[in-house]
Scaffold this motif. Structure first.
Motif, PDB file in Angstrom:
ATOM      1  N   ARG A  68      14.887  -4.312  -3.271  1.00 43.18           N
ATOM      2  CA  ARG A  68      14.523  -3.098  -3.991  1.00 43.18           C
ATOM      3  C   ARG A  68      13.263  -2.444  -3.425  1.00 43.18           C
ATOM      4  NH1 ARG A  68      14.621  -5.771  -9.827  1.00 43.18           N
ATOM      5  NH2 ARG A  68      14.762  -7.665  -8.562  1.00 43.18           N
ATOM      6  N   TYR A  69      13.223  -1.150  -3.511  1.00 41.74           N
ATOM      7  CA  TYR A  69      12.090  -0.370  -3.022  1.00 41.74           C
ATOM      8  C   TYR A  69      10.879  -0.538  -3.935  1.00 41.74           C
ATOM      9  CZ  TYR A  69       9.212   3.788  -2.330  1.00 41.74           C
ATOM     10  OH  TYR A  69       8.161   4.638  -2.134  1.00 41.74           O
ATOM     11  N   ARG A 105      17.143   1.171  -3.650  1.00 43.43           N
ATOM     12  CA  ARG A 105      16.914   0.644  -2.300  1.00 43.43           C
ATOM     13  C   ARG A 105      16.808   1.795  -1.304  1.00 43.43           C
ATOM     14  NH1 ARG A 105      19.093  -4.747  -2.549  1.00 43.43           N
ATOM     15  NH2 ARG A 105      20.157  -5.045  -4.541  1.00 43.43           N
ATOM     16  N   HIS A 163      18.467  -0.973  -9.726  1.00 41.31           N
ATOM     17  CA  HIS A 163      18.035  -1.292  -8.370  1.00 41.31           C
ATOM     18  C   HIS A 163      18.005  -0.005  -7.554  1.00 41.31           C
ATOM     19  CE1 HIS A 163      19.156  -5.868  -8.166  1.00 41.31           C
ATOM     20  NE2 HIS A 163      18.550  -5.543  -9.304  1.00 41.31           N
ATOM     21  N   SER A 201      18.975  -1.270   2.197  1.00 37.15           N
ATOM     22  CA  SER A 201      17.998  -2.351   2.279  1.00 37.15           C
ATOM     23  C   SER A 201      18.453  -3.532   1.423  1.00 37.15           C
ATOM     24  CB  SER A 201      16.625  -1.879   1.792  1.00 37.15           C
ATOM     25  OG  SER A 201      15.709  -2.964   1.767  1.00 37.15           O
TER      26      SER A 201
END
Length: 499
Positions: free
Chosen positions: A383-384, A367, A365, A380
């Protein structure tokens, strides 16, 4: 308590518990837009919908080139040139994975390519130390940390054993992020004896602006230690030095509240603070991330309430923890973080995530990391995946949100005692056009000045959160949506996702 190998049914997993010298706050973009548009596919045609929570179909070693963001545990990520490189613990789902530290690279932090291993087996120096002490080295290397010093790449690794605290942190160097790597020495060791009660695993290193180098390490036993390094060699400045303790956690009725491990250190140049990220609790269930900060690399580090991180209490804020959004079984084991930047002011936090549907899978993950007005990092909730930092119009916030308060329940102990992940479950937040909000029986009011949303609750709590773009990873198609992350005035993290 040391980290152990877990043998469950046919799944054999080897676990462990990881950094950059500058962090800056990202200046918000002032352009207001009302759409949630953000792509699910990159320029090469890679679609985030191909990233599954579980991956039994490619878990066999025959498919290691397809592991991508799968089988990642205890990542250390840095950007070297045009690529981000990820180095991670020897771990895999359902198989005994070959030792050597897995290496991946990515141009966008979403699509990852498996590019090999650091070593062709267990490192000789660490193995010899453990053997000479009468132990047997584990069949896997844990928790690497990578950095670049001049033209040299430095890779720190942890090798442990089934003997309590019989562990070693070693250093290898290379002229390329993919090697070949040469062992340079052991930085710090620990043993099952009456000496200082450290556990030599989970290294992370920082270089200060004045040219000093420090390593932070430790797991359970006696907390987190800082050790001064020789900048020219990357090894301990004083041979045999173990360093000094800088972080500990609390006790309940004489029992330790759980594991403390996996330090990560960064420096925020704008705030002139060192930030120490630490993992709490058992790695496959309640694993969560705490943050403390200091004016100096050797501390003292202080928590949200101003308490010294080296006192025997639990510290906060807690910025990642097991969670469950609507429509998903949840994610747990979400700690042992790597914090790094993209070279243009945006910082990220990365860690493994274990799907609650089957916790023996391990997914990377990544973020986005944001900073509160009070100078605390927050992650965040999703997840990006290529989203921009474009500001969001006020009217776009009106609607129904998933709302998670990252509360925490102390369960003293380790694997046996912490069998529950203590998932923090989303409830419904209604943001209304008349400036009011409701969350069950709770009511309040809201104001917004992009990117900051402030919710003032009638019970006296106030949430200050950063609103940003992202994807709903719990919905089919992973559609674009709006997210928020921040802290309330008690220092508790709050997450939101527009449904």
């Amino acid at each position: 308590m040391k980290k152990v190998l877990l043998f469950l049914t046919t799944t054999i997993l080897m676990y462990a518990c990881s950094k950059d010298a500058s962090v800056t706050k990202t200046t918000p973009v002032t352009t207001d837009t009302t759409t949630k548009t953000t792509p699910t596919t990159d320029d090469n045609g890679f679609d985030i919908n191909t990233i599954e929570d579980t991956y039994a179909d490619v878990s066999s070693f025959n498919y290691y080139t397809k592991w991508g963001s799968y089988n990642v545990h205890d990542p250390s990520i840095k950007k070297f040139g045009d690529y981000y490189y990820c180095y991670s613990t020897d771990a895999a789902y359902g198989i005994t994975v070959r030792p050597g530290i897995q290496v991946r690279k990515s141009k966008d932090l979403v699509e990852w390519d498996f590019v090999g291993w650091v070593f062709n087996g267990l490192p000789t120096l660490g193995s010899n130390y453990i053997t000479q002490k009468g132990g047997t080295p584990n069949d896997g290397i844990w928790a690497p940390y990578v950095m670049k010093v001049g033209a040299e790449y430095r890779l720190y690794y942890a090798l442990s054993s089934s003997t309590a605290r019989l562990s070693a942190i070693g250093l290898a160097t290379a002229s390329s992020p993919t090697g070949p790597w040469t062992e340079k020495g052991l930085v710090v060791t620990s043993a099952n004896d009456a000496s200082i009660q450290t556990n030599a695993i989970d290294p992370t290193v920082i270089a200060t602006n004045s040219g000093e180098y420090y390593m932070y390490y430790g797991s359970a036993w006696d907390g987190i230690y800082v050790l001064k390094l020789d900048p020219s060699t990357g090894l301990a400045a004083s041979s045999g030095d173990k360093g000094t303790r800088i972080a500990n956690r609390g006790f309940t009725s004489g029992a330790y509240n759980g594991n403390i491990e996996a330090p990560e250190i960064i420096y925020n140049a704008e705030l002139k603070k060192y930030y120490l990220f630490i993992a709490y609790d058992w790695l496959s269930t309640k694993y969560n991330t705490r943050v403390c900060r200091a004016d100096n690399p050797t501390g003292p580090f202080y928590d949200f309430n101003g308490a010294d991180a080296n006192t025997s209490i639990d510290h906060g804020p807690m910025i990642t923890a097991p969670y469950k959004f609507t429509g998903h079984a949840g994610w747990q084991g979400v700690s042992h973080v790597s914090v790094f930047d993209d070279g243009a002011g945006q910082y990220f936090i990365a860690h493994q995530g274990r799907p609650s549907a089957n916790i023996y899978f391990m997914d990377l993950h990544v973020r986005k990391l944001f900073w509160t007005a009070e100078g605390w990092p927050v992650a965040s909730p999703e997840r990006y995946a290529w989203e921009s930092n474009d500001a969001i119009a006020k009217d776009s916030l009106v609607g129904t949100w998933d709302y998670i308060v990252l509360n925490y329940k102390v369960v003293p102990g380790y694997e046996a005692e912490q069998s529950s992940p203590d998932l923090q479950v989303a409830t419904t937040l209604s943001v209304k056009s008349d400036g009011t909000v409701s969350n069950g029986t709770r009511t309040g009011t809201w104001t917004y000045s992009a990117p900051t949303l402030q919710i003032s609750w009638s019970d006296g709590l106030t949430d200050k959160v950063d609103v940003h773009r992202g994807h709903d990873w719990e919905k089919s198609g992973r559609p674009a949506t709006f997210l928020f992350t921040g802290l309330n005035n008690n220092g508790t993290a709050v997450w939101g996702k527009l449904l």
